[in-house]
Design a protein around this motif. Sequence first.
Motif, mmCIF file in Angstrom:
data_model
loop_
_atom_site.group_PDB
_atom_site.id
_atom_site.type_symbol
_atom_site.label_atom_id
_atom_site.label_comp_id
_atom_site.label_asym_id
_atom_site.label_seq_id
_atom_site.Cartn_x
_atom_site.Cartn_y
_atom_site.Cartn_z
ATOM 1 N N ALA A 183 40.846 -18.377 42.445
ATOM 2 C CA ALA A 183 42.058 -18.421 41.619
ATOM 3 C C ALA A 183 43.122 -19.286 42.280
ATOM 4 O O ALA A 183 43.848 -20.030 41.610
ATOM 5 C CB ALA A 183 42.585 -17.007 41.383
ATOM 6 N N GLN A 200 45.646 -8.619 34.194
ATOM 7 C CA GLN A 200 46.162 -8.866 32.844
ATOM 8 C C GLN A 200 47.652 -9.165 32.904
ATOM 9 O O GLN A 200 48.411 -8.476 33.590
ATOM 10 C CB GLN A 200 45.917 -7.643 31.953
ATOM 11 C CG GLN A 200 44.443 -7.333 31.726
ATOM 12 C CD GLN A 200 44.262 -6.066 30.918
ATOM 13 O OE1 GLN A 200 44.236 -6.085 29.688
ATOM 14 N NE2 GLN A 200 44.132 -4.946 31.618
ATOM 15 N N GLU A 223 41.192 -16.308 35.256
ATOM 16 C CA GLU A 223 40.126 -16.515 34.281
ATOM 17 C C GLU A 223 39.176 -17.613 34.757
ATOM 18 O O GLU A 223 37.943 -17.466 34.708
ATOM 19 C CB GLU A 223 40.733 -16.892 32.922
ATOM 20 C CG GLU A 223 39.713 -17.112 31.827
ATOM 21 C CD GLU A 223 40.346 -17.561 30.518
ATOM 22 O OE1 GLU A 223 39.604 -17.716 29.525
ATOM 23 O OE2 GLU A 223 41.573 -17.770 30.485
ATOM 24 N N ILE A 224 39.733 -18.707 35.245
ATOM 25 C CA ILE A 224 38.920 -19.798 35.779
ATOM 26 C C ILE A 224 38.078 -19.315 36.957
ATOM 27 O O ILE A 224 36.925 -19.730 37.136
ATOM 28 C CB ILE A 224 39.824 -20.974 36.199
ATOM 29 C CG1 ILE A 224 40.458 -21.627 34.967
ATOM 30 C CG2 ILE A 224 39.051 -22.014 37.009
ATOM 31 C CD1 ILE A 224 41.556 -22.618 35.288
ATOM 32 N N ALA A 231 47.280 -15.798 34.915
ATOM 33 C CA ALA A 231 46.157 -15.264 34.143
ATOM 34 C C ALA A 231 45.077 -16.315 33.956
ATOM 35 O O ALA A 231 43.878 -16.023 34.060
ATOM 36 C CB ALA A 231 46.658 -14.751 32.793
ATOM 37 N N ARG A 232 45.485 -17.529 33.681
ATOM 38 C CA ARG A 232 44.517 -18.620 33.506
ATOM 39 C C ARG A 232 43.771 -18.899 34.801
ATOM 40 O O ARG A 232 42.546 -19.124 34.797
ATOM 41 C CB ARG A 232 45.238 -19.875 33.023
ATOM 42 C CG ARG A 232 44.353 -21.103 32.871
ATOM 43 C CD ARG A 232 43.225 -20.874 31.881
ATOM 44 N NE ARG A 232 42.375 -22.046 31.761
ATOM 45 C CZ ARG A 232 41.085 -22.008 31.458
ATOM 46 N NH1 ARG A 232 40.484 -20.837 31.241
ATOM 47 N NH2 ARG A 232 40.388 -23.118 31.358
ATOM 48 N N GLY A 241 36.751 -16.542 37.317
ATOM 49 C CA GLY A 241 35.685 -15.636 36.913
ATOM 50 C C GLY A 241 35.964 -14.181 37.187
ATOM 51 O O GLY A 241 35.032 -13.366 37.274
ATOM 52 N N GLU A 244 51.301 -16.534 32.505
ATOM 53 C CA GLU A 244 50.177 -17.162 31.815
ATOM 54 C C GLU A 244 49.396 -18.077 32.754
ATOM 55 O O GLU A 244 48.160 -18.147 32.676
ATOM 56 C CB GLU A 244 50.685 -17.936 30.600
ATOM 57 C CG GLU A 244 51.284 -17.021 29.534
ATOM 58 C CD GLU A 244 51.821 -17.779 28.339
ATOM 59 O OE1 GLU A 244 51.623 -19.016 28.268
ATOM 60 O OE2 GLU A 244 52.431 -17.138 27.462
ATOM 61 N N LYS A 279 36.759 -9.088 33.253
ATOM 62 C CA LYS A 279 37.726 -8.733 32.210
ATOM 63 C C LYS A 279 38.424 -7.421 32.559
ATOM 64 O O LYS A 279 37.788 -6.448 32.953
ATOM 65 C CB LYS A 279 37.005 -8.602 30.870
ATOM 66 C CG LYS A 279 37.922 -8.308 29.685
ATOM 67 C CD LYS A 279 37.130 -8.288 28.392
ATOM 68 C CE LYS A 279 37.995 -7.856 27.217
ATOM 69 N NZ LYS A 279 39.144 -8.738 27.008
ATOM 70 N N CYS A 304 36.908 -14.335 44.980
ATOM 71 C CA CYS A 304 37.434 -14.536 43.635
ATOM 72 C C CYS A 304 38.926 -14.891 43.680
ATOM 73 O O CYS A 304 39.386 -15.769 42.945
ATOM 74 C CB CYS A 304 37.208 -13.266 42.817
ATOM 75 S SG CYS A 304 37.204 -13.546 41.033
#
Length: 462
Positions: free
Chosen positions: A56, A183, A173-174, A169-170, A176, A166, A179, A52
């Motif tokens: 990222a 953060q 998020e991409i 974080a993006r 996966g 940001e 949640k 993961c």
Amino acid sequence: MSDVIKLISPVDGSVYAERPALDESALNRVVTAARSAQADWAAAPLAERVACCLKALDALKAMNDEVVPELAWQMGRPVRYGGELGGTVERTEYCANTAAEALADIERTDKPGFKRYLKRVPLGIVMVIAPWNYPFMTAINTIMPALMAGNVVILKHAAQTLLVGERLARAFEIAGLPKGVFQNIVLTHAGTEKLLGSGVIDHVNFTGSVGGGRAIEKALSGTFATLGLELGGKDPAYVRADADLNYAVENLVDGAFYNSGQCCCGIERIYVHESRYDKFVEGFVDLTSQYKLGNPLDEATTLGPMAQTRFASWVREQTQEALRKGAKAHIDTTSFAMDKDGTPYLAPQVLTEVNHQMSVMREESFGPVVGIMKVKDDAEALQFMNDSPYGLTASIWTEDVDAAAEIGDKIETGTVFMNRCDYLDPALVWTGVKDTGKGAALSEIGFHNLTRPKSFHFRVDH
């Protein structure tokens, strides 16, 4: 009404971005989400966590063309240098390739009838308080190994580089990432101190000023959270009589002035053997004078503005104090049209006839100025190198490896270089001594500082 954090661009003084700071209820939701996500994340196979993080990294690679000018607007680094993707890739991939070994159980097999082993388990919630000068790489130093080790991460980035948080974080998020596992938050200093004092954070990593480090230690007092600090630096270089002079000049000029001198391990003071001093200074001044100070969005610019006007003002004050006390300035700053008082645009400066009664040789400058002193031998160079409240890196320029090792053993610093400087090797621990801080990042030791040891002692023959 919440506080608003504003990012003032050093390029033109405009507000480049602004974000509302989290209020207490929003911050509580962040902490709750992190705590709820941590157990499942830690239970996921290591290979899955590593994969993961690598996804990222791929997402960050895809953003790089947008990130490079964005960094120039945020903190002033010229676009010609291409951002921080190279170091981000190197450090992340090293963590990915070594995580299994660094986090492996350690078995003790010397007692028949027992199963005994040490296991490394995650600390829980890791908070990263990241600086603006290398906003991706300094954050990645902790974020990637923390996540791979099974921790969850809350990132609070410097106001000067709000958009970096940001972007990270993006990217996650991409990739996966579940949640709550990573953060990014925007928080005031007061809000940060309150969060640290609440006892909900298990580990904090901070890169910044000595004063900032002391404030964080105070805020954490009594919580028993672990803490990593990389604070001030005044990194020295010593050019011995046997050094390759041209090579030393080329690399030390870059080590002093890259990123406008805003580097944790940048060269801030140089000691040169008396037999090489004149030629070294001549070459150093000549190469420094070739820098082009200007708008960092211009490909021709090799020296951008400092991140804030107040940082440039401090360097100007240090330089003027040194000149009043007898130092000699070698760079005609009037030849740098963009250099103006009251702005973050500051020409590079080389000072000689300096001494350790001058602030520029003792206190962190974090800008494009360097003092050069003549020394008679290794012993005198060592005395001056250790005459500092800081200890992050030191570099020795010589063809004699044994001499470098002998001198290096006596330097009060976290890293000793020979014939290089201003670089973090992900295979070696990154740490400091004295007022530079405590704790460690990178290498297997970085993983160990983001986990705790747990012992298993089973009697199987009874």
